[in-house]
Design a protein around this motif. Structure first.
Motif, short mmCIF file in Angstrom:
data_model
loop_
_atom_site.label_atom_id
_atom_site.label_comp_id
_atom_site.label_asym_id
_atom_site.label_seq_id
_atom_site.Cartn_x
_atom_site.Cartn_y
_atom_site.Cartn_z
N GLY A 1 -1.04 -2.82 -4.37
CA GLY A 1 -0.84 -4.15 -4.95
C GLY A 1 -0.89 -4.14 -6.46
O GLY A 1 -0.16 -3.41 -7.11
N ASP A 2 -1.80 -4.93 -7.03
CA ASP A 2 -1.89 -5.07 -8.48
C ASP A 2 -2.79 -4.02 -9.14
O ASP A 2 -2.97 -4.06 -10.35
N SER A 3 -3.37 -3.09 -8.39
CA SER A 3 -4.28 -2.11 -8.99
C SER A 3 -3.53 -1.07 -9.81
O SER A 3 -4.13 -0.36 -10.61
N GLY A 4 -2.23 -0.94 -9.61
CA GLY A 4 -1.45 0.01 -10.38
C GLY A 4 -1.51 1.41 -9.80
O GLY A 4 -2.03 1.65 -8.71
N TYR A 5 -1.00 2.36 -10.55
CA TYR A 5 -0.91 3.76 -10.15
C TYR A 5 -2.24 4.44 -10.45
O TYR A 5 -2.68 4.48 -11.59
N VAL A 6 -2.90 4.98 -9.41
CA VAL A 6 -4.17 5.69 -9.57
C VAL A 6 -3.96 7.10 -9.07
O VAL A 6 -3.62 7.31 -7.91
N ALA A 7 -4.16 8.09 -9.95
CA ALA A 7 -3.86 9.48 -9.60
C ALA A 7 -5.10 10.36 -9.73
O ALA A 7 -5.96 10.12 -10.57
N GLN A 8 -5.16 11.37 -8.88
CA GLN A 8 -6.20 12.40 -8.96
C GLN A 8 -5.47 13.73 -9.07
O GLN A 8 -4.67 14.09 -8.21
N VAL A 9 -5.76 14.48 -10.14
CA VAL A 9 -5.07 15.74 -10.42
C VAL A 9 -6.02 16.89 -10.14
O VAL A 9 -7.16 16.89 -10.62
N ASP B 1 0.85 -1.20 0.00
CA ASP B 1 0.00 0.00 0.00
C ASP B 1 0.89 1.25 0.00
O ASP B 1 1.58 1.53 0.97
N THR B 2 0.85 2.01 -1.10
CA THR B 2 1.64 3.24 -1.23
C THR B 2 0.69 4.40 -1.47
O THR B 2 -0.21 4.30 -2.31
N GLN B 3 0.88 5.49 -0.73
CA GLN B 3 0.07 6.70 -0.90
C GLN B 3 0.99 7.90 -0.89
O GLN B 3 1.97 7.93 -0.15
N GLY B 4 0.66 8.90 -1.70
CA GLY B 4 1.49 10.09 -1.72
C GLY B 4 0.86 11.20 -2.52
O GLY B 4 -0.24 11.06 -3.08
N SER B 5 1.55 12.31 -2.56
CA SER B 5 1.11 13.45 -3.36
C SER B 5 2.33 14.30 -3.71
O SER B 5 3.34 14.27 -3.01
N TYR B 6 2.20 15.04 -4.80
CA TYR B 6 3.22 16.01 -5.16
C TYR B 6 2.52 17.21 -5.77
O TYR B 6 1.38 17.13 -6.24
N TYR B 7 3.20 18.35 -5.72
CA TYR B 7 2.62 19.58 -6.25
C TYR B 7 3.72 20.41 -6.90
O TYR B 7 4.90 20.25 -6.62
N VAL B 8 3.27 21.28 -7.82
CA VAL B 8 4.21 22.16 -8.52
C VAL B 8 3.47 23.46 -8.88
O VAL B 8 2.29 23.44 -9.24
N GLN B 9 4.17 24.58 -8.74
CA GLN B 9 3.64 25.89 -9.15
C GLN B 9 3.86 26.01 -10.65
O GLN B 9 4.99 25.99 -11.12
N LEU B 10 2.77 26.11 -11.40
CA LEU B 10 2.87 26.18 -12.86
C LEU B 10 3.22 27.59 -13.31
O LEU B 10 2.96 28.57 -12.59
N PRO B 11 3.78 27.74 -14.51
CA PRO B 11 4.15 29.08 -14.99
C PRO B 11 2.96 30.03 -15.14
O PRO B 11 3.13 31.24 -15.08
#
Length: 132
Positions: free
Chosen positions: A88-96, A65-75
């Protein structure tokens, strides 16, 4: 005669060496055995007002079980934040998500071409009359 014997000996040595299979050397170390499921947490960020850089990342893992977030200030002034999970096997699931509204500066046309001024060196002496 000696040269012929030498050439034949070299050819025989190359032929014999070519038939011996190559075995790469084995490493002299052993990888450590895992002691349990992976567990870690990390967090880092950069916020430099002078350059406008504002970005960061955090992540935690417990087994599969891996959880995280990242952010960036756009131009364009918005903040882009991505929150993700990997289970597990569900893969990478992202919410932007985006915070703020895009801001664009007014169009400023480039100035038209102006040729550089012609170089004219200043005189280095002042002539004086040679007569009285």
């Amino acid at each position: 005669m000696v040269l012929k014997v030498f050439v034949i000996a070299v050819l025989v040595a190359v032929t014999v060496a070519d038939t011996i299979p190559y075995t790469p050397p084995r490493p002299s170390y052993n990888a450590p055995a895992p002691t349990g499921p992976a567990q870690y947490n990390f967090d880092w960020s950069v916020n430099d007002a002078n350059s406008g850089n504002d970005y960061g990342h955090n992540e935690g893992r417990n087994g599969y079980d891996t959880q995280g977030s990242y952010y960036v200030q756009l131009p364009d002034g918005r903040l882009q934040r991505v929150t993700y999970t990997v289970n597990g096997d569900s893969g990478y699931v992202a919410q932007v998500e985006y915070e703020g509204e895009a801001q664009y500066s007014a169009y400023q046309p480039a100035p038209s071409y102006q040729p550089a001024p012609t170089y004219r060196p200043a005189p280095t002496y002042t002539p004086t009359p040679s007569y009285n």
